[in-house]
Design a protein around this motif. Structure first.
Motif, PDB file in Angstrom:
ATOM      1  N   GLN A 111       0.837  -1.190   0.000  1.00 57.94           N
ATOM      2  CA  GLN A 111       0.000   0.000   0.000  1.00 57.94           C
ATOM      3  C   GLN A 111       0.878   1.248   0.000  1.00 57.94           C
ATOM      4  OE1 GLN A 111      -3.427  -0.085  -0.281  1.00 57.94           O
ATOM      5  NE2 GLN A 111      -2.962  -2.238  -0.637  1.00 57.94           N
ATOM      6  N   LYS A 112       0.299   2.367  -0.414  1.00 57.29           N
ATOM      7  CA  LYS A 112       1.012   3.642  -0.433  1.00 57.29           C
ATOM      8  C   LYS A 112       1.066   4.237   0.972  1.00 57.29           C
ATOM      9  CE  LYS A 112      -0.163   4.902  -5.131  1.00 57.29           C
ATOM     10  NZ  LYS A 112      -0.786   5.899  -5.992  1.00 57.29           N
ATOM     11  N   MET A 113       2.052   5.088   1.169  1.00 58.19           N
ATOM     12  CA  MET A 113       2.191   5.794   2.429  1.00 58.19           C
ATOM     13  C   MET A 113       1.003   6.737   2.613  1.00 58.19           C
ATOM     14  SD  MET A 113       5.463   8.058   3.663  1.00 58.19           S
ATOM     15  CE  MET A 113       6.511   6.597   3.713  1.00 58.19           C
ATOM     16  N   THR A 114       0.516   6.845   3.843  1.00 57.94           N
ATOM     17  CA  THR A 114      -0.617   7.728   4.123  1.00 57.94           C
ATOM     18  C   THR A 114      -0.172   9.187   4.043  1.00 57.94           C
ATOM     19  OG1 THR A 114      -0.226   7.717   6.504  1.00 57.94           O
ATOM     20  CG2 THR A 114      -1.725   6.010   5.611  1.00 57.94           C
ATOM     21  N   GLU A 115      -1.130  10.069   3.807  1.00 57.66           N
ATOM     22  CA  GLU A 115      -0.828  11.498   3.679  1.00 57.66           C
ATOM     23  C   GLU A 115      -0.227  12.078   4.950  1.00 57.66           C
ATOM     24  OE1 GLU A 115      -0.737  13.471   0.986  1.00 57.66           O
ATOM     25  OE2 GLU A 115      -1.118  11.603  -0.089  1.00 57.66           O
ATOM     26  N   ALA A 116      -0.727  11.662   6.116  1.00 63.17           N
ATOM     27  CA  ALA A 116      -0.215  12.195   7.389  1.00 63.17           C
ATOM     28  C   ALA A 116       1.269  11.871   7.553  1.00 63.17           C
ATOM     29  CB  ALA A 116      -1.018  11.640   8.559  1.00 63.17           C
ATOM     30  N   VAL A 117       1.647  10.648   7.259  1.00 62.48           N
ATOM     31  CA  VAL A 117       3.045  10.246   7.410  1.00 62.48           C
ATOM     32  C   VAL A 117       3.899  10.865   6.313  1.00 62.48           C
ATOM     33  CG1 VAL A 117       4.643   8.279   7.452  1.00 62.48           C
ATOM     34  CG2 VAL A 117       2.492   8.193   8.734  1.00 62.48           C
ATOM     35  N   ARG A 118       3.379  10.956   5.109  1.00 62.59           N
ATOM     36  CA  ARG A 118       4.135  11.601   4.019  1.00 62.59           C
ATOM     37  C   ARG A 118       4.421  13.066   4.351  1.00 62.59           C
ATOM     38  NH1 ARG A 118       5.690  10.298  -0.753  1.00 62.59           N
ATOM     39  NH2 ARG A 118       4.341   8.498  -0.960  1.00 62.59           N
TER      40      ARG A 118
END
Length: 133
Positions: A111-118
């Motif tokens: 899965q892709k990295m979440t926006e909060a962590v990015r």
């Protein structure tokens, strides 16, 4: 990345790999112990280890984790526990080793990295570049 937010530390290191001079970035992936020789040769005064963790706080939140706290938080999977790697680096380099944890939201496979962590990754990279360049 293979496990969404679990790639936060690796992504930061990869984005900082071009640093020259007084700082150097190493991407440890799932086996950061493989880098201990390179780190020792660099002979740092400070080693900043950045890893995705689960502290039960808001996704993307950042905390400095003390060595004695490592057993009380859930870390992403590594070949060797981070506590052992950190203790080894302290003994072998004499450097201060700081563990910076980034709260994960998802570590689902493929899965892709979440926006909060990015957003946190971007902020850390910007801050470190400003400090070290």
């Amino acid at each position: 990345m293979l496990r969404a937010d679990d790639a936060a530390g690796t992504m930061i290191a990869e984005r900082l790999e071009g640093l020259q001079g007084r700082a150097q970035a190493f991407a440890g992936y799932s086996a950061p112990e493989n880098l201990t020789g390179e780190i020792k040769r660099f002979s740092p005064d400070i080693v900043l280890v950045i890893d995705a963790i689960d502290l039960g706080v808001e996704p993307g939140e950042v905390r400095v984790i003390e060595l004695d706290e490592i057993g009380g938080v859930s870390f992403s999977t590594h070949m060797l526990p981070l506590k052992i790697i950190i203790e080894y680096l302290r003994q072998e380099t004499g450097a201060e080793v700081v563990l910076l944890g980034i709260q994960v939201s998802s570590i689902e496979f493929m899965q892709k990295m979440t926006e909060a962590v990015r957003a946190t990754v971007d902020a850390i990279v910007d801050s470190l570049e400003a400090l070290l360049v």
